[in-house]
Write an enzyme that holds these catalytic residues in place. Structure first.
Site, mmCIF file in Angstrom:
data_model
loop_
_atom_site.group_PDB
_atom_site.id
_atom_site.type_symbol
_atom_site.label_atom_id
_atom_site.label_comp_id
_atom_site.label_asym_id
_atom_site.label_seq_id
_atom_site.Cartn_x
_atom_site.Cartn_y
_atom_site.Cartn_z
ATOM 1 N N LEU A 52 13.007 26.716 -30.328
ATOM 2 C CA LEU A 52 11.978 27.543 -30.956
ATOM 3 C C LEU A 52 10.822 27.840 -29.994
ATOM 4 C CD1 LEU A 52 11.832 25.831 -34.478
ATOM 5 C CD2 LEU A 52 13.250 27.757 -33.722
ATOM 6 N N HIS A 53 10.420 29.108 -29.945
ATOM 7 C CA HIS A 53 9.276 29.529 -29.128
ATOM 8 C C HIS A 53 8.286 30.268 -30.027
ATOM 9 C CE1 HIS A 53 11.233 33.408 -29.333
ATOM 10 N NE2 HIS A 53 12.313 32.936 -28.714
ATOM 11 N N ASP A 54 7.231 30.807 -29.415
ATOM 12 C CA ASP A 54 6.175 31.426 -30.229
ATOM 13 C C ASP A 54 6.679 32.626 -31.044
ATOM 14 O OD1 ASP A 54 4.473 29.528 -29.353
ATOM 15 O OD2 ASP A 54 3.302 30.835 -28.031
ATOM 16 N N HIS B 188 9.576 32.737 -32.634
ATOM 17 C CA HIS B 188 10.075 32.139 -33.882
ATOM 18 C C HIS B 188 8.899 31.727 -34.777
ATOM 19 C CE1 HIS B 188 13.639 31.048 -31.194
ATOM 20 N NE2 HIS B 188 14.199 31.734 -32.168
ATOM 21 N N GLY C 243 13.588 39.009 -35.736
ATOM 22 C CA GLY C 243 12.777 39.651 -34.704
ATOM 23 C C GLY C 243 13.327 41.024 -34.346
ATOM 24 N N GLN D 220 20.922 43.699 -33.749
ATOM 25 C CA GLN D 220 21.227 42.665 -34.748
ATOM 26 C C GLN D 220 20.500 42.956 -36.068
ATOM 27 O OE1 GLN D 220 21.464 38.206 -34.146
ATOM 28 N NE2 GLN D 220 19.320 38.342 -34.748
ATOM 29 N N SER E 152 12.143 34.641 -25.359
ATOM 30 C CA SER E 152 13.547 34.412 -25.691
ATOM 31 C C SER E 152 13.929 33.006 -25.248
ATOM 32 C CB SER E 152 14.427 35.438 -24.963
ATOM 33 O OG SER E 152 15.782 35.029 -25.007
ATOM 34 N N ARG F 263 16.546 32.068 -24.031
ATOM 35 C CA ARG F 263 17.322 32.115 -22.785
ATOM 36 C C ARG F 263 16.461 32.336 -21.547
ATOM 37 N NH1 ARG F 263 21.184 34.536 -26.147
ATOM 38 N NH2 ARG F 263 23.283 33.653 -26.011
HETATM 39 O O1 PAF Z 1 19.046 35.735 -33.609
HETATM 40 C C1 PAF Z 1 19.582 34.609 -33.639
HETATM 41 O O2 PAF Z 1 18.984 33.603 -33.241
HETATM 42 C C2 PAF Z 1 21.004 34.466 -34.166
HETATM 43 O O3 PAF Z 1 21.790 35.547 -33.820
HETATM 44 C C3 PAF Z 1 21.079 34.202 -35.692
HETATM 45 C C4 PAF Z 1 20.533 35.377 -36.475
HETATM 46 C C5 PAF Z 1 20.277 32.941 -36.018
HETATM 47 C C6 PAF Z 1 22.532 33.981 -36.109
HETATM 48 O O4 PAF Z 1 23.102 32.895 -35.451
#
Ligand code: PAF
Length: 200
Positions: free
Chosen positions: A33-35, A37, A147, A153, A185, A187
């Site tokens: 988790l980052h800012d 989230h 987000g 997505q 992100s 990543r």
């Molecule tokens: O955006 C994400 O972190 C993922 O794709 C999600 C929506 C949690 C599904 O695994």
């Protein structure tokens, strides 16, 4: 803060909240988790009586095994951040609870999942749509927060809830960025200095 590890335990709690006329806000994540989230959690808290955050690194949406294996998983830190922010419940199912032996059903996404990230990561959106459906079934949210960073997505999920008659409000939230403009992100921690420059 409550922690649930199985779909049935999560669903039982959510059903009780609904019987109590509580509105459930949901932030699905893969942890680390980052800012960005935390901003989603904040948005959810503004309009919900209770907020559930899920933490699950979904094997179905990774088309490369090394990407799945190296995905950051700072579990204790993630729980601490949720606790600090006043999250009501964390849903952190095990892979076995989500995909027990014999699991054989997927959500097939259409045209929206073909270009862009869908072209580069075959099966990615099928995996996302499948896990998000399972998470929605367990958490039973009134609203779910995603987000805008992962714009395709967000678009795929918005279409899915319309097409499958899921009574869930999908809320897109503005991307949180580093001072130099790079979107936050999980990543980013894995980028070399050259890659990080290119990412901006
Ligand atoms: O955006 C994400 O972190 C993922 O794709 C999600 C929506 C949690 C599904 O695994």
């Amino acid at each position: 803060m409550l922690i649930f590890e199985s779909p049935s335990a999560m669903a039982a709690w959510s059903s009780a909240q609904r019987s109590d006329h509580k509105t459930i806000g949901f932030v699905p994540t893969m942890g680390a988790l980052h800012d960005g989230h935390l901003m989603l959690i904040h948005e959810a808290q503004q309009v919900s009586d209770v907020v559930v955050v899920s933490i699950f690194v979904n094997p179905l949406q990774f088309n490369r095994r090394d990407d799945f294996e190296h995905y950051p998983r700072p579990a204790a830190l993630d729980l601490e951040r949720c606790r600090e922010r006043g999250v009501t419940a964390v849903y952190a199912p095990t892979a076995d609870a989500m995909y027990p032996a014999g699991f054989d059903t997927h959500i097939e996404v259409g045209q929206l999942a073909q270009p862009l990230e869908g072209a580069g990561r075959p099966g990615h959106f099928r995996g996302v749509a499948t896990v998000v459906t399972k998470l929605f079934n367990a958490v039973q949210p009134h609203a779910a927060f995603f987000g805008e960073k992962d714009f395709q997505q967000l678009t795929v999920i918005k279409r899915m809830v319309i097409d499958l008659d899921m009574p869930i409000n999908i809320v897109g939230c503005v991307t949180t960025r580093e001072p130099d403009g790079l979107a936050l992100s999980s990543r980013n921690a894995r980028l070399s200095p050259t890659q990080r420059d290119a990412a901006i």
